[in-house]
Design a protein around this motif. Structure first.
Motif, PDB file in Angstrom:
ATOM      1  N   GLU A   1      18.206  35.781  -3.540  1.00  0.00           N
ATOM      2  CA  GLU A   1      18.977  34.693  -2.979  1.00  0.00           C
ATOM      3  C   GLU A   1      19.610  33.536  -3.827  1.00  0.00           C
ATOM      4  OE1 GLU A   1      17.319  33.579   0.801  1.00  0.00           O
ATOM      5  OE2 GLU A   1      16.101  35.267   1.073  1.00  0.00           O
ATOM      6  N   PRO A   2      20.496  34.069  -4.542  1.00  0.00           N
ATOM      7  CA  PRO A   2      21.206  33.067  -5.430  1.00  0.00           C
ATOM      8  C   PRO A   2      21.931  32.139  -4.857  1.00  0.00           C
ATOM      9  CG  PRO A   2      22.053  35.138  -5.842  1.00  0.00           C
ATOM     10  CD  PRO A   2      20.991  35.396  -4.969  1.00  0.00           C
ATOM     11  N   SER A   3      22.623  32.350  -3.770  1.00  0.00           N
ATOM     12  CA  SER A   3      23.448  31.485  -3.136  1.00  0.00           C
ATOM     13  C   SER A   3      23.040  30.216  -2.435  1.00  0.00           C
ATOM     14  CB  SER A   3      24.582  32.391  -2.571  1.00  0.00           C
ATOM     15  OG  SER A   3      24.061  32.444  -1.186  1.00  0.00           O
ATOM     16  N   SER A   4      21.732  30.347  -2.006  1.00  0.00           N
ATOM     17  CA  SER A   4      21.138  29.240  -1.287  1.00  0.00           C
ATOM     18  C   SER A   4      21.232  27.973  -1.802  1.00  0.00           C
ATOM     19  CB  SER A   4      19.543  29.594  -1.013  1.00  0.00           C
ATOM     20  OG  SER A   4      19.281  30.811  -0.427  1.00  0.00           O
ATOM     21  N   TRP A   5      21.942  26.998  -1.095  1.00  0.00           N
ATOM     22  CA  TRP A   5      21.753  25.692  -1.460  1.00  0.00           C
ATOM     23  C   TRP A   5      23.399  25.468  -2.051  1.00  0.00           C
ATOM     24  CZ3 TRP A   5      16.291  26.271  -2.504  1.00  0.00           C
ATOM     25  CH2 TRP A   5      15.865  25.670  -1.786  1.00  0.00           C
ATOM     26  N   LEU A   6      23.902  26.473  -2.454  1.00  0.00           N
ATOM     27  CA  LEU A   6      25.237  26.381  -3.275  1.00  0.00           C
ATOM     28  C   LEU A   6      26.340  26.444  -2.458  1.00  0.00           C
ATOM     29  CD1 LEU A   6      24.907  28.877  -5.881  1.00  0.00           C
ATOM     30  CD2 LEU A   6      24.058  26.637  -5.983  1.00  0.00           C
ATOM     31  N   ASP A   7      27.332  25.449  -2.684  1.00  0.00           N
ATOM     32  CA  ASP A   7      28.717  25.364  -1.918  1.00  0.00           C
ATOM     33  C   ASP A   7      29.591  26.561  -2.233  1.00  0.00           C
ATOM     34  OD1 ASP A   7      30.384  24.803  -4.135  1.00  0.00           O
ATOM     35  OD2 ASP A   7      30.135  22.700  -4.073  1.00  0.00           O
ATOM     36  N   VAL A   8      30.691  26.771  -1.544  1.00  0.00           N
ATOM     37  CA  VAL A   8      31.483  27.724  -1.626  1.00  0.00           C
ATOM     38  C   VAL A   8      32.008  28.252  -3.157  1.00  0.00           C
ATOM     39  CG1 VAL A   8      33.795  29.121  -0.942  1.00  0.00           C
ATOM     40  CG2 VAL A   8      32.214  27.818   0.809  1.00  0.00           C
TER      41      VAL A   8
END
Length: 584
Positions: free
Chosen positions: A237-244
């Protein structure tokens, strides 16, 4: 094969009359179908002797038991790993290969277990939980397959696996020091400066990990994994908390690695990132099955349809189709709230907001990078903070779900929701409890909920209040794909049926595309200055936002889902030339 699963966190034999044993037909006939474990004092169900009658399931006052009949082809000798008798079982494994392999499935279906096995952190026990697991047994089990040689190399320590874990918020507890020192210390590729630029880490290099936000911690963890020399990389889950923008920066960086396996719930990011996908399906918390590898487009579409064509398996009743909703002229509806031009300073950060309005039954999606003032804007609307210039004079009822949820309520989920509304009505059960899958959570203590459970409860609490305006800050965080789609439907129905206005901050573009009628787009310089546009029609808002991100989107002709074009592709170049970044 039949599985008898007991949720031992819910099971409380000291508070019941052992109804599972008392009413079991097998026990009544003198069989040891259910016995009490001498060490734990809790019941153990024999899956061999269990008749599958389901009486124990219905009689258990804590809803701790599940009896599940499996497909005929899933025999006991096909179990790859089991967490114990009456606990979760995994069938099948992902096959590592060159490129990026994605894993797509619900929460608690075994995705992280697969990563840990392939990273060498768990030796699979092949379902023999009473025996000591060994790689020799595993190698024999996978003899004649690609996994045989993989486990042989794992046994001989000829594979160096790099694992970016799911829960990055634990890193400050185990890793000390400044970001700069930590990354330089583990840099085995001499690419420290390159990674700092790609992941936009320059402004946090002199901070310690305990001073970082969730998104900053995530980017540091991704950087740390990338900088190490490895034979295979695992990203959970590397996209958690990241913006687009950060999500696509991450995806581009990860694609530079030679062999990667990634778990991801953002379908657009997974599609952009992966070359192949494995679908995982089954019963969350009970068992998980790994599908054959599929091309990324086919795999995601089959997941949405709930049907694996090659395996001839249907694992969901209803397909998920992203139908294009008709554009409603909200200007013919009453305005719920008008807000003026506003300004707010918080330390060195300055936010300017253009005036706007929201109509009855409208959902406005809020788009923009992290640190640009989206949460500050929502707090201004909620009345949590006051603007320095401009004031909302209209009196409307507001219900607010914040970005970071604190589980500090002393009581059960049922207590919490009952303090807000009548949760026992048929309407509430069909519109909130069932779609958000809260039934099994009602008797759990709020302070014992996982991140995904707490998120669903917080959404339910927010939407249960009597309000004119609902404010939801990052409602998709910690949720899997299916949970996100259920939440999106609940949000839409709340807007339509209550004729409420809803503002939603979220970084999942697919989620925002599905629920929103108009967009507010934030521009500026993260951490220093933010500007919130007026509410823009969907096409104009999406084009403005995606142009700033330098990303173009198209729609999948089969499912209607938005897909990101690969940068520099013919479609990407053509859409940019036309100025059409949006997916029509």
């Amino acid at each position: 094969m039949r599985l008898a699963i007991i949720d031992y966190e819910r099971c409380q034999p000291k508070k019941c009359s052992l109804e599972c044993i008392k009413y079991c037909p097998g026990v009544r006939m003198g069989e040891k179908t259910i016995v009490i474990d001498e060490k734990t004092g809790k019941p153990v169900i024999s899956e061999v002797l269990c008749s599958g009658c389901g009486i124990c399931v219905k009689r258990c006052p804590f809803k701790a038991i599940s009896i599940i009949g499996l497909p005929e082809e899933l025999t006991e000798d096909k179990i790859v790993h089991s967490y114990g008798q009456n606990r979760f079982k995994l069938f099948g494994l992902v096959i590592p290969r060159e490129g990026v392999v994605g894993i797509l499935g619900q929460n608690a279906i075994g995705k992280s277990t697969v990563l840990r096995i392939l990273a060498g952190e768990i030796i699979p026990n092949l379902g023999k939980h009473g025996e000591e697991p060994s790689y020799d047994k595993v190698i024999e089990y996978f003899k004649g397959t690609e996994l045989q040689s993989y486990f042989e190399m794992l046994k001989e320590k000829k594979i160096k696996a790099i694992h970016k874990v799911q829960y990055v918020d634990v890193l400050p507890k185990v890793v000390k020091g400044k970001v700069k020192d930590i990354l330089k210390r583990i840099d085995e590729k001499g690419k420290f400066n390159y990674v700092v630029e790609k992941l936009e880490l320059k402004n946090i290099l002199d901070r310690t990990l305990d001073q970082l936000s969730g998104g900053e911690l995530q980017r540091v963890a991704i950087a740390a994994a990338y900088l190490r020399e490895g034979d295979i990389y695992f990203f959970d889950e590397p996209s958690s908390w990241l913006d687009v923008r950060q999500r696509f920066n991450m995806a581009k960086l990860v694609r530079e690695l030679n062999k990667v396996i990634v778990v991801e719930h953002d379908l657009i990011v997974l599609d952009y990132l992966s070359d192949y996908v494995h679908i995982m399906y089954g019963e969350p918390g009970a068992y998980g099955i790994v599908s054959l590898p599929k091309s990324v487009r086919v795999g995601i579409n089959e997941y949405l349809y709930g049907e694996l064509r090659e395996e001839n398996i249907k694992f969901r009743r209803e397909p998920i189709i992203f139908e294009k909703r008709a554009i409603i002229d909200y200007k013919n509806r009453p305005i719920l709230l008008k807000y003026p031009n506003m300004k707010k300073s918080l330390g060195d950060f300055k936010l300017e907001v253009a005036n706007g309005e929201i109509y009855k039954g409208e959902v406005i999606g809020i788009l923009g990078p992290n640190g640009i003032g989206k949460t500050t804007f929502v707090k201004l609307l909620a009345g949590v903070i006051k603007p320095d210039d401009g004031e909302i004079n209209e009196k409307v009822k507001v219900s607010y779900k914040p970005q970071y949820i604190s589980p500090d309520y002393d009581g059960t989920v049922e207590d919490l929701l009952s303090s807000i509304t009548n949760i026992h009505s048929s309407y509430y059960k069909s519109e909130i409890i069932n779609p958000l899958q809260l039934e099994k959570l009602l008797d759990k203590e709020v302070n014992e909920l996982s991140g995904g459970e707490l998120q669903r409860v917080a959404i339910a609490a927010c939407l249960s209040r009597d309000a004119d305006i609902y404010l939801l800050d990052e409602p998709s965080a910690f949720l899997d794909v299916e949970q996100r789609l259920r939440v999106s439907k609940v949000i839409r129905r709340t807007a339509d049926e209550k004729e409420a206005g809803i503002f939603v901050v979220d970084h999942d573009i697919l989620f925002q595309d599905y629920i929103s009628d108009r967009f507010i787009v934030f521009s500026g310089e993260p951490g220093r200055y933010g500007y919130a546009s007026k509410p823009l029609n969907k096409r104009e808002g999406a084009n403005k936002f995606l142009k700033e991100m330098n990303i173009t989107f198209r729609r999948d002709p089969e499912t209607g889902r938005p897909r990101a074009n690969k940068e520099g592709s013919q479609r990407d170049i053509m859409q940019k030339e036309k100025g059409e970044y949006y997916y029509e």
